[in-house]
Design a protein around this motif. Sequence first.
Motif, PDB file in Angstrom:
ATOM      1  N   GLU A  65       0.840  -1.198   0.000  1.00  2.00           N
ATOM      2  CA  GLU A  65       0.000   0.000   0.000  1.00  2.00           C
ATOM      3  C   GLU A  65       0.871   1.243   0.000  1.00  2.00           C
ATOM      4  OE1 GLU A  65      -3.091   1.770  -0.695  1.00  2.00           O
ATOM      5  OE2 GLU A  65      -3.565  -0.247  -0.037  1.00  2.00           O
ATOM      6  N   LYS A 116      -5.825  -0.796  10.815  1.00  2.00           N
ATOM      7  CA  LYS A 116      -6.626  -0.116   9.789  1.00  2.00           C
ATOM      8  C   LYS A 116      -6.270  -0.626   8.399  1.00  2.00           C
ATOM      9  CE  LYS A 116      -7.716   4.453   7.892  1.00  2.00           C
ATOM     10  NZ  LYS A 116      -7.403   4.079   6.508  1.00  2.00           N
ATOM     11  N   ASP A 158      -8.856  -2.476   5.892  1.00  2.00           N
ATOM     12  CA  ASP A 158      -9.069  -1.986   4.522  1.00  2.00           C
ATOM     13  C   ASP A 158      -8.793  -3.079   3.496  1.00  2.00           C
ATOM     14  OD1 ASP A 158      -9.729   0.458   5.554  1.00  2.00           O
ATOM     15  OD2 ASP A 158      -7.763   1.379   5.184  1.00  2.00           O
ATOM     16  N   LYS A 159      -7.731  -3.846   3.741  1.00  2.00           N
ATOM     17  CA  LYS A 159      -7.387  -4.913   2.813  1.00  2.00           C
ATOM     18  C   LYS A 159      -8.439  -6.018   2.825  1.00  2.00           C
ATOM     19  CE  LYS A 159      -3.934  -3.329   0.785  1.00  2.00           C
ATOM     20  NZ  LYS A 159      -4.082  -3.024  -0.647  1.00  2.00           N
ATOM     21  N   GLU A 216     -11.277  -4.797   0.841  1.00  2.00           N
ATOM     22  CA  GLU A 216     -10.903  -4.807  -0.577  1.00  2.00           C
ATOM     23  C   GLU A 216     -10.949  -6.227  -1.145  1.00  2.00           C
ATOM     24  OE1 GLU A 216      -7.062  -3.588  -3.350  1.00  2.00           O
ATOM     25  OE2 GLU A 216      -7.294  -2.691  -1.360  1.00  2.00           O
TER      26      GLU A 216
END
Length: 347
Positions: free
Chosen positions: A80, A102, A106-107, A110
């Motif tokens: 990232e 976080k 998020d991953k 995704e």
Amino acid sequence: MTISFKNTYKFAVVSSLYITLFSSGLVALLTYIFFSFSLSFILCFALAIAIFSFFVMQYRVEHFIYRRVKKIYDDVSLLESSNFRNQPITTDMATLTREVKKFATDKKLEIEMLKVREEYRREFLGNVSHELKTPLFTVQGYISTLLEGGMNDKTIRKKYLERAEKGVERLIYIVQDLDMITKLEAGDLNIEMVPFNIVSLVQNVFDLLEMEASKKDILLLFDMKYNKPIMVIGDREKIEQVVINLVVNSIKYGKEKGSTEVSIENLTDDKVIVRVKDNGEGIEAKNISRLFERFFRVDKSGARSQGGSGLGLSIVKHIIEAHQERIYIESEFGVGSEFSFTLKKAK
């Protein structure tokens, strides 16, 4: 890439204080026992130990922890780079834990989204394959029959060529509709915004589809008599396609001797809402959210026999959204459905 070590200062100060107190107390005890006690000596010793301990602790913490934290940042930044490359490296474990948590969240989101998209892609490709395969095999079958001797019979030749032509026409519809959706999604399809009378447009659609509706004895009508034109802004040709697709669907899935009713109402001071309502079979709640997907059919077994490309509602949605407007659906299974969309009023 900036580095923040403020939290290590506190750690180093407290640690050096403990070392200083212990060392100074030990030295004071030893000097009291073996030598003459000197307060100035003890204070100088304590200060020297405190300064030395602070710098040693600070240096060790910064370099020992920083190298490991930096490795974590470098490893994560490979995945990232857009987020972590622009952030300062911190040796605060709480901050690091929060940032990595976080990142992991998020991953995970995704990955879940990619799984959904992959599932949609597989289903879409399967649907495209099926939609194209059916007419292709039909055309191939008729042509093969003709080549194997069927063309010698004039009656069979004409009938099979006409059926093959219908199969080719369906292939053309599918390709044209796919091309339109692709252009709409890419923003390559020009939308010519002009004022036009939505009442006369709907009436033209009724006239166009009157014979189709009569096959099922379905009545096409307005909810009331519109004596005055209602002027709106939009691409007349594209909006006509929207109305045609919605009315065709109401006929296709409507019940015998039913009706399709269109109403045009003021929604706000500058918008109208066009409603297309039928008293057909309706749609189950579980299928409503997927109606605008490409090739999605509520009744997969019988819907293909009704013809069409299976892209009509998807095209409707894209055209309305290209006008920066909204489309809605309300349906009760066994009672009927209502599709509605908004348009801007012409000034």
